[in-house]
Design an enzyme around this catalytic site. Structure first.
Site, PDB file in Angstrom:
ATOM      1  N   HIS A  28       0.843  -1.200   0.000  1.00  0.00           N
ATOM      2  CA  HIS A  28       0.000   0.000   0.000  1.00  0.00           C
ATOM      3  C   HIS A  28       0.878   1.250   0.000  1.00  0.00           C
ATOM      4  O   HIS A  28       2.094   1.161   0.062  1.00  0.00           O
ATOM      5  CB  HIS A  28      -0.992  -0.014   1.161  1.00  0.00           C
ATOM      6  CG  HIS A  28      -0.361   0.016   2.521  1.00  0.00           C
ATOM      7  ND1 HIS A  28       0.276  -1.090   3.065  1.00  0.00           N
ATOM      8  CD2 HIS A  28      -0.266   0.997   3.451  1.00  0.00           C
ATOM      9  CE1 HIS A  28       0.725  -0.775   4.276  1.00  0.00           C
ATOM     10  NE2 HIS A  28       0.417   0.482   4.525  1.00  0.00           N
ATOM     11  N   HIS A  60       1.479   3.770   2.068  1.00  0.00           N
ATOM     12  CA  HIS A  60       2.131   4.403   3.212  1.00  0.00           C
ATOM     13  C   HIS A  60       3.644   4.365   3.032  1.00  0.00           C
ATOM     14  O   HIS A  60       4.204   3.367   2.582  1.00  0.00           O
ATOM     15  CB  HIS A  60       1.741   3.696   4.514  1.00  0.00           C
ATOM     16  CG  HIS A  60       0.438   4.198   5.058  1.00  0.00           C
ATOM     17  ND1 HIS A  60      -0.343   3.464   5.924  1.00  0.00           N
ATOM     18  CD2 HIS A  60      -0.228   5.360   4.850  1.00  0.00           C
ATOM     19  CE1 HIS A  60      -1.422   4.151   6.225  1.00  0.00           C
ATOM     20  NE2 HIS A  60      -1.382   5.301   5.581  1.00  0.00           N
ATOM     21  N   ASP A  74       6.091   4.026   5.010  1.00  0.00           N
ATOM     22  CA  ASP A  74       6.879   2.968   5.649  1.00  0.00           C
ATOM     23  C   ASP A  74       6.766   1.653   4.881  1.00  0.00           C
ATOM     24  O   ASP A  74       7.340   0.649   5.267  1.00  0.00           O
ATOM     25  CB  ASP A  74       6.512   2.795   7.130  1.00  0.00           C
ATOM     26  CG  ASP A  74       5.051   2.443   7.337  1.00  0.00           C
ATOM     27  OD1 ASP A  74       4.222   2.872   6.511  1.00  0.00           O
ATOM     28  OD2 ASP A  74       4.730   1.745   8.316  1.00  0.00           O
ATOM     29  N   HIS A  75       6.007   1.686   3.764  1.00  0.00           N
ATOM     30  CA  HIS A  75       5.930   0.506   2.906  1.00  0.00           C
ATOM     31  C   HIS A  75       6.438   0.754   1.493  1.00  0.00           C
ATOM     32  O   HIS A  75       6.699  -0.177   0.749  1.00  0.00           O
ATOM     33  CB  HIS A  75       4.501  -0.034   2.868  1.00  0.00           C
ATOM     34  CG  HIS A  75       4.051  -0.589   4.179  1.00  0.00           C
ATOM     35  ND1 HIS A  75       4.049  -1.921   4.460  1.00  0.00           N
ATOM     36  CD2 HIS A  75       3.650   0.041   5.317  1.00  0.00           C
ATOM     37  CE1 HIS A  75       3.639  -2.111   5.717  1.00  0.00           C
ATOM     38  NE2 HIS A  75       3.394  -0.929   6.254  1.00  0.00           N
ATOM     39  N   HIS A 106      -7.546  -1.049   5.515  1.00  0.00           N
ATOM     40  CA  HIS A 106      -6.426  -0.210   5.946  1.00  0.00           C
ATOM     41  C   HIS A 106      -6.397   1.178   5.294  1.00  0.00           C
ATOM     42  O   HIS A 106      -6.702   2.155   5.948  1.00  0.00           O
ATOM     43  CB  HIS A 106      -5.103  -0.933   5.738  1.00  0.00           C
ATOM     44  CG  HIS A 106      -3.932  -0.190   6.313  1.00  0.00           C
ATOM     45  ND1 HIS A 106      -3.824   0.076   7.651  1.00  0.00           N
ATOM     46  CD2 HIS A 106      -2.839   0.352   5.720  1.00  0.00           C
ATOM     47  CE1 HIS A 106      -2.713   0.762   7.878  1.00  0.00           C
ATOM     48  NE2 HIS A 106      -2.099   0.930   6.723  1.00  0.00           N
ATOM     49  N   ASP A 162      -0.370  -4.055   5.713  1.00  0.00           N
ATOM     50  CA  ASP A 162      -1.187  -3.624   6.848  1.00  0.00           C
ATOM     51  C   ASP A 162      -2.643  -3.861   6.497  1.00  0.00           C
ATOM     52  O   ASP A 162      -3.044  -3.678   5.357  1.00  0.00           O
ATOM     53  CB  ASP A 162      -0.967  -2.128   7.129  1.00  0.00           C
ATOM     54  CG  ASP A 162       0.453  -1.862   7.612  1.00  0.00           C
ATOM     55  OD1 ASP A 162       1.199  -2.839   7.814  1.00  0.00           O
ATOM     56  OD2 ASP A 162       0.810  -0.685   7.769  1.00  0.00           O
ATOM     57  N   GLU A 191       1.344  -8.477   9.668  1.00  0.00           N
ATOM     58  CA  GLU A 191       1.724  -7.362  10.520  1.00  0.00           C
ATOM     59  C   GLU A 191       1.197  -7.639  11.923  1.00  0.00           C
ATOM     60  O   GLU A 191       0.292  -8.450  12.108  1.00  0.00           O
ATOM     61  CB  GLU A 191       1.122  -6.062   9.981  1.00  0.00           C
ATOM     62  CG  GLU A 191      -0.406  -6.043  10.007  1.00  0.00           C
ATOM     63  CD  GLU A 191      -0.971  -4.767  10.601  1.00  0.00           C
ATOM     64  OE1 GLU A 191      -0.312  -4.192  11.504  1.00  0.00           O
ATOM     65  OE2 GLU A 191      -2.050  -4.337  10.178  1.00  0.00           O
ATOM     66  N   HIS A 211       6.364  -6.088  11.501  1.00  0.00           N
ATOM     67  CA  HIS A 211       5.673  -4.818  11.661  1.00  0.00           C
ATOM     68  C   HIS A 211       5.016  -4.740  13.034  1.00  0.00           C
ATOM     69  O   HIS A 211       3.796  -4.590  13.150  1.00  0.00           O
ATOM     70  CB  HIS A 211       4.628  -4.677  10.539  1.00  0.00           C
ATOM     71  CG  HIS A 211       4.163  -3.257  10.312  1.00  0.00           C
ATOM     72  ND1 HIS A 211       3.252  -2.641  11.121  1.00  0.00           N
ATOM     73  CD2 HIS A 211       4.477  -2.368   9.362  1.00  0.00           C
ATOM     74  CE1 HIS A 211       3.017  -1.422  10.669  1.00  0.00           C
ATOM     75  NE2 HIS A 211       3.758  -1.229   9.606  1.00  0.00           N
TER      76      HIS A 211
END
Lengths: 600, 658
Positions: free
Chosen positions: A68, A70, A72-73, A157, A178, A203, A414
């Site tokens: 996705h 975000h 941090d991904h 999410h 996530d 996660e 995660h």
């Protein structure tokens, strides 16, 4: 023994810079390519040198999958593909492909323009990186190559978030990215079928939390916002531009309408309008209610929420401001926070998780004196509230997903080590599934047992199945055939067919044994005695007495002869082929023992 | 493997495929051309229609004059319009396991099948297909239900009476099975049985068959289907297009290596070029409007209308027509326009990348924003206030038998300034116009059918190389009106198998293999042996397990250890299971080497005699004789099991096992 190997480069017993290497049946897949918000040095990106020391990443990796948008991904993606160098395919869903470059650009601007970092990826690199992206549909089976296939499942999410199944032959791994297991105001719940993967990588952000009902949290949130603005305070809600923001906007919008409130709500500039536009165009990715009513009323067209201008922050009187980014680590939300922190009438509501090192994390852990740049100390007098609106599955949800997918083992990423430990035990005890939680750089190896798919000739299969249906088939029956292996083509055929296909003739091996019997009667009578003897013993076999005087047991032939020299001795000739070896051998030893005395 | 053909309409197919143990319905098309035999349903009382004379037989007998009316030499049934359903008697439809829908035009008979035949299975379709299909059904139900008609004619259907009627009523087929439109309740119930699927999604049916939808390029969410097991593959091609309009392009590569390709839904107007037709559409529209006339475009609420609006978006400014209002009137107009904008993932690349900006993929959003395009649920209400002439009206139904279009035909038909432009190819425009004659308004026929033409089909077939092609009989001969055009038919080798309504075809399949899984423990125990370069063999003895149509081979159970001494055994206990077969043998035994081996193993006094076919090896001491021929070996010995087994094993060393 085939095996699956998993090595987290990021998100191993940690939240941030998600990046997990998976080797399955000789294929190497990288799951996510994120950045870490808690670091500003090298540690913010995963250590890609782990993948290969001296070789091109493209040669080593079969594909990269982004779950996705975000950061941090996906935050390290342009660095990975353009600066380290990777030219293979990158898979993500359509909404992720649409939104990801915008967030990357935003991230780049903060890093380069605001913090003045050098040697960061450029706008052009983001564009070049996105050219390598292949968009996938939900549930579409994408053939990465002849053997490797991937499939996306809905994860909730954020808009476009997906879980991915990675499959080679009969081995498979599911990576959740996530996800959340309860539908919220704008997205649906994650769903996966009973795909029974060898491994589920999930996660575990909220590994120890069982959250109370969503309704309660929403009521709580509205009450706090309402009370603050009633007493003339300002409410700051740090959010990420896409995702939670839209959910909270829908929540406030409906509340404002119902209560007929006039206090202004602002959304920090830039992304807002655009972000809502994405939600309007990707309606099929939202929850059922929004999808059903969007023709009459598009939930993402807000009446009460207006664009924020920097100058508004100094306006007197109450207001509610949604500002980015969500962890108060930079940008507009941090600026507004500094302005409002000193007034106890104001309130900051943190609606999501904050990683260590961010201002958000500090104030949530109770710190009230913050050291800012230039040794300045900021005293926080405003109220600090935490509300878990971030859409991650809680312990119950994670267990539920494990139950849905029915994996052979589970691997946690995660999340924080201590919380993972708790969940690991819970999974192992309650679900009886082995569970792993490797740290970054640590490899988990799972042996897999592989069944081999071959083609069985329909004739052989049908013959067997027909016999399997016979009533006497109590014990398991044995199927006999020949496996022909030519290149990678494996076929199981009857032995006769195998000989024929290969142009070979059968070689018949026959045995004839002479069994001497003491019997003074005539040959015919001896034969008859042999017949009745065998008939009484071999109840399950087809024993026949032929007109020519010989006896057969199945295809084994027994003839009685009288050698001329001794009238008291008869010789039985027992003749069988190699295929009847067991029975033939049995018969000779049986006959050797002699015939029972005939009643005289 | 059999194909039951329930519809004779080549573009509105309904076939049932029996494949392995599954029964799969391919599409559920509803033939609406039957409605052309009925009088139009006017929204507003039409004196002209209600005053049409009743029809009487040649002998003056007028007993049918309540049911049949005459208009300009044509006879029409004055009743609620009825549709021609797919065949329901050819096969027990309650045995259908799944229904695969290829596009929203091919699902209009769904409520009749799912609600009235005992159907208990699942329907598979893509999300746009379901959403737009729902809109089409909703519009249809709305059109029919808002003009309640007391009369339901049935007398004329009597076989003896039908014979006496003029054409085309006389020749109408299966009139006794014609049915009135379904209700919204039936539509909702039918749609609730649909499971959404995405392109290239592999769907397992009972472990026996896998079905996969592929993009077909014809409409939003339209799909072709692959129905396959591990060794057989049927491709179902229905309504496909290679032209670049708004949908995602057709996936051709995945159709390769089919055993059978069922081909339906080709263009209905093989001689017309869609691009040329769009050009004609624009120029005729401009001409009429410039002369102060109105343009009526009878159309469906989704599909080609999006492309027409896009053309007009580019065209009207350059043609100086930006002030002419475009009206889109349908109970589902708003929904259709909104839905078109949210299916980015199902659109062609150009439109997809617009969404990434983010902008709406279709320019009609801008036409609406700038008030150039207005949409209304019907002519009643707001429309009557906003209505300005000259204008362009898009409205349904293209059959001209119901919907708001009936009103505009009555309103504008008398003036030669106005034009009706036919763009939908499903209905003969002459037949559609028949109950409106005499007509002063201009009629332009610009059918836009983007589906495959015969040139594209022949290219496609060359490309994907199916072993056999199955298609409706209409495609295996030139169109009746152009019998000399041998190019307007399918040309392939071997010739296509054709079907017609109510026929059952046996598909030319030779199933030879089935997938089976060898469990790892068994696989480990196999001993492969290279027979020829690149070809290895292993003999397999294993236990077969079959569950849910999946087959597994497991290692044979270990034979129980003999429990000697503990219990006295009865004689019969040791009888071996004759079904434990030994492998077949192959090869031949070289006598000299065999003799050497015998000597090496301690046999002496060996004599070899030549015979006509081979040799005889004599072991005189043991009174044993071994006949060796090319394809056989015969060991004749005394009852000395030890000896026999030794000899056997020596012989086996020279042979290969199968």
């Amino acid at each position: 023994m085939p095996e699956i190997r998993v090595t987290p480069l990021g998100a191993g017993q940690d939240v941030g810079r998600s990046c997990i290497l998976v080797s399955i049946a000789g294929k190497n897949v990288m799951l996510d390519c994120g950045m870490h918000m808690g670091f500003n040095d090298d540690r913010r990106f995963p250590d890609f040198s782990y993948i290969t020391q001296n070789g091109r990443l493209t040669d080593f990796l079969d594909c990269v999958i982004i779950s996705h948008f975000h950061l941090d991904h996906c935050g390290a993606l342009p660095y990975f593909s353009e600066m380290v160098g990777y030219d293979g395919p990158i898979y993500m869903t359509h909404p992720t492909q649409a939104i990801c470059p915008i967030l990357l650009e935003d991230y780049r601007k903060i890093a380069v323009d605001k913090k003045g970092e050098a040697n960061f990826f450029t706008s052009q690199m983001i564009k070049d990186c996105m050219k390598k992206v292949v968009a996938v549909h939900l549930h579409q089976t994408v053939q990465v190559d002849d053997e490797l296939e991937i499939k996306a499942y809905y994860a909730g999410h954020v808009l476009g978030a997906a879980m991915f199944q990675i499959k080679v032959g009969s081995e498979s791994v599911v990576y959740t990215g996530d996800y959340n297991m309860t539908p919220d105001r704008h997205l649906g719940a994650a769903w996966i079928d009973k795909c029974r993967p060898n491994l589920l990588i999930t996660e575990s952000t909220y590994a120890t939390t069982i959250r109370d009902s969503k309704r309660c949290r929403e009521r709580d949130f509205l009450k706090k916002v309402h009370e603050t603005v009633e007493r003339g305070g300002k409410v700051l809600i740090p959010v990420f531009a896409l995702g939670r923001a839209q959910e909270l906007c829908i929540l406030l919008e409906t509340f404002w309408e119902r209560m007929n409130l006039k206090v202004p709500i602002y959304f920090s500039t830039g992304l807002t309008e655009k972000a809502n536009h994405y939600y309007k165009l990707f309606i099929p990715w939202t929850n059922q209610k929004i999808r059903k009513t969007f023709v009459q009323r598009n939930m993402f067209e807000f009446k009460h929420i207006k664009a924020f201008d920097r100058a508004f922050a100094d306006n007197p009187g109450p207001m509610v401001v949604f500002a980015t980014p969500g962890m108060l680590h930079a940008g507009q939300s941090l600026q507004i926070f500094r302005k409002w922190a000193g007034n106890e009438k104001n309130m900051v509501i943190m609606p999501g998780y904050c990683v260590q090192g961010t201002v958000g994390h500090k104030i949530l852990s109770g710190q009230r004196k913050l050291e800012m740049e230039g040794r300045q100390v900021l005293e926080v007098k405003m109220q600090v509230e935490y509300m878990s609106f971030s859409a991650h599955a809680d312990a119950k949800g994670i267990m539920q997903l494990v139950g849905q997918a029915e994996p052979e083992s589970v691997l946690l990423v995660h999340g924080e080590a201590k919380k993972m430990e708790f969940l690991k035990q819970k999974i192992e005890q309650e679900l009886r599934v082995s569970c792993y939680m490797p740290a970054n750089g640590e490899t988990v190896t799972l042996p897999t047992s592989l069944s081999i798919p071959v083609g069985i000739s329909l004739g052989l299969l049908k013959r067997e199945m027909a016999q399997g249906l016979l009533p006497e088939a109590k014990k398991p029956r044995l199927l006999h055939g020949t496996l022909i292996m030519k290149d990678s083509n494996f076929r199981l055929v009857s032995s006769e067919q195998a000989l024929k296909e290969l142009g070979l003739a059968e070689h018949q091996l026959r045995f004839t044994c002479r069994v001497h019997l003491h019997d003074t009667r005539k040959e015919q009578e001896t034969a008859l005695r042999v017949y009745s003897h065998l008939k009484s013993i071999l109840k399950d076999h087809y024993v026949q007495h032929l007109p020519d005087g010989s006896v057969t047991v199945e295809s084994i032939l027994i003839q009685a002869t009288a050698p001329s020299e001794d009238p008291g001795t008869k010789v039985l000739l027992v003749s069988w082929t190699y295929q009847d070896e067991e029975l033939g051998s049995f018969l000779t030893s049986l006959l050797k023992k002699g015939l029972p005395q005939a009643p005289s | 493997m059999k194909l039951y053909c329930l519809s004779g309409h080549p573009t509105l197919p309904c076939n049932v495929l029996k494949f392995k143990s599954t029964t799969i319905m391919l599409d559920c098309g509803l033939d609406m051309t039957s409605t052309l035999n009925f009088l139009p349903l006017p929204l507003v009382q039409s004196p002209r229609l209600s005053n049409l004379p009743g029809w009487s037989l040649k002998d003056g007998n007028a007993f049918l004059d309540k049911e049949l009316k005459e208009c300009s030499g044509h006879v029409f049934v004055d009743s609620v319009p009825e549709f021609c359903l797919p065949e329901t008697e050819l096969i027990d439809l309650s045995t259908v396991d799944v229904i695969l829908i290829s596009n929203y035009h091919c699902m209009m008979a769904l409520p009749y099948i799912t609600e009235h035949t005992g159907f208990t299975g699942t329907v598979y379709a893509t999300e746009p297909t379901v959403q737009i299909g729902r809109l089409l059904m909703e519009e249809l139900v709305n059109f029919i239900e808002r003009v309640p008609k007391a009369q339901s004619a049935s007398l004329w259907k009597n076989k003896d009476i039908q014979r006496l009627l003029p054409s085309p009523l006389k020749d109408a087929v299966e009139v006794s099975t014609w049915r009135r439109c379904y209700t919204m309740q039936e539509v909702n119930s039918a749609l609730s049985k649909i499971q959404l699927v995405g392109y290239s999604q592999k769907i397992e049916l009972f472990g026996a068959v896998q079905v996969t939808p592929l993009s077909s390029g014809y409409a939003l969410g339209s799909s072709n289907w692959i129905i396959q097991s591990h060794y057989e593959k049927v491709s179902y091609v229905s309504g496909s297009s290679l032209l670049t309009t708004h949908p995602q392009p057709m996936d051709q590569a995945s159709l390769k290596n089919s055993d059978v390709l069922v081909l339906t839904g080709l263009t209905q107007i093989p001689t017309a070029n869609p691009d040329g037709m769009v050009g004609e559409f624009c120029s005729n529209l401009a001409l009429t409007v410039r002369n102060g006339g109105n343009v009526l475009v009878p159309c469906y609420p989704s599909g080609v209308i999006y492309d027409l609006l896009e053309c007009l978006y580019q065209y009207i400014d350059s043609a100086g027509l930006s002030s002419v209002p475009l009206y889109f009137i349908s109970p589902v107009a708003n929904s259709s326009l909104e839905f078109s904008q949210i299916f980015a993932e199902w659109l062609c690349h150009n439109k997809q990348s617009k969404v990434y900006l983010p902008e709406p993929p279709f320019p009609h959003a801008e036409l609406i924003q700038t008030n150039k395009l207005k949409h209304y649920p019907s002519i009643h209400g707001d429309f009557s206030n906003d209505f300005r002439q000259p204008c362009v009206v898009f409205t349904g139904h293209p059959s001209l038998r119901f919907g708001d279009v009936v009103h505009f035909m009555e309103l504008w038909g008398k003036s030669s300034l106005n034009t009706v432009i036919f763009t939908e190819p499903d209905f003969s425009y002459l037949e559609a116009l028949a109950p409106y004659q005499p007509l002063a308004m201009k009629c332009i026929y610009c059918p836009i059918d983007t589906r495959l033409n015969f040139i594209q089909v022949s290219k496609l077939l060359k490309e994907v190389q199916p072993l056999h092609v199955v298609c409706p009989e209409q495609y295996t001969q030139p169109p009746p009106a152009q019998s000399h055009r041998m190019d307007l038919m399918i040309d392939c080798q071997p010739p296509a198998m054709s079907y017609r309504r109510a026929e059952v075809l046996a598909l030319p399949f030779k199933r030879r293999y089935e997938k089976i899984e060898i469990m790892p423990e068994l696989a480990d125990s196999l001993v492969p042996m290279e027979i020829k370069p690149g070809i290895s063999l292993a003999t397999v003895s294993a236990v077969l397990h079959t569950k849910d149509n999946k087959h597994l081979l497991q290692p044979p159970p270990r034979s129980a250890q003999p429990t000697s001494g503990k219990k006295r055994k009865r004689v019969g206990d040791d009888v071996p299971d004759c079904k434990v077969l030994k492998p077949l043998l192959s090869g031949s035994i070289p006598v000299e080497q065999f003799v050497q081996t015998l000597e090496k193993h301690g046999f002496s006094d060996i004599k070899v005699e030549d015979t006509a076919k081979g040799h005889i090896v004599l072991l005189q001491e043991a009174e044993t004789l071994i006949q060796i021929e090319e394809d056989s070996t015969h060991i004749i010995c005394d009852n000395d099991e030890m000896l026999r087994v030794r000899l056997r094993d020596l012989v086996l060393k020279f042979l290969q096992k199968f």
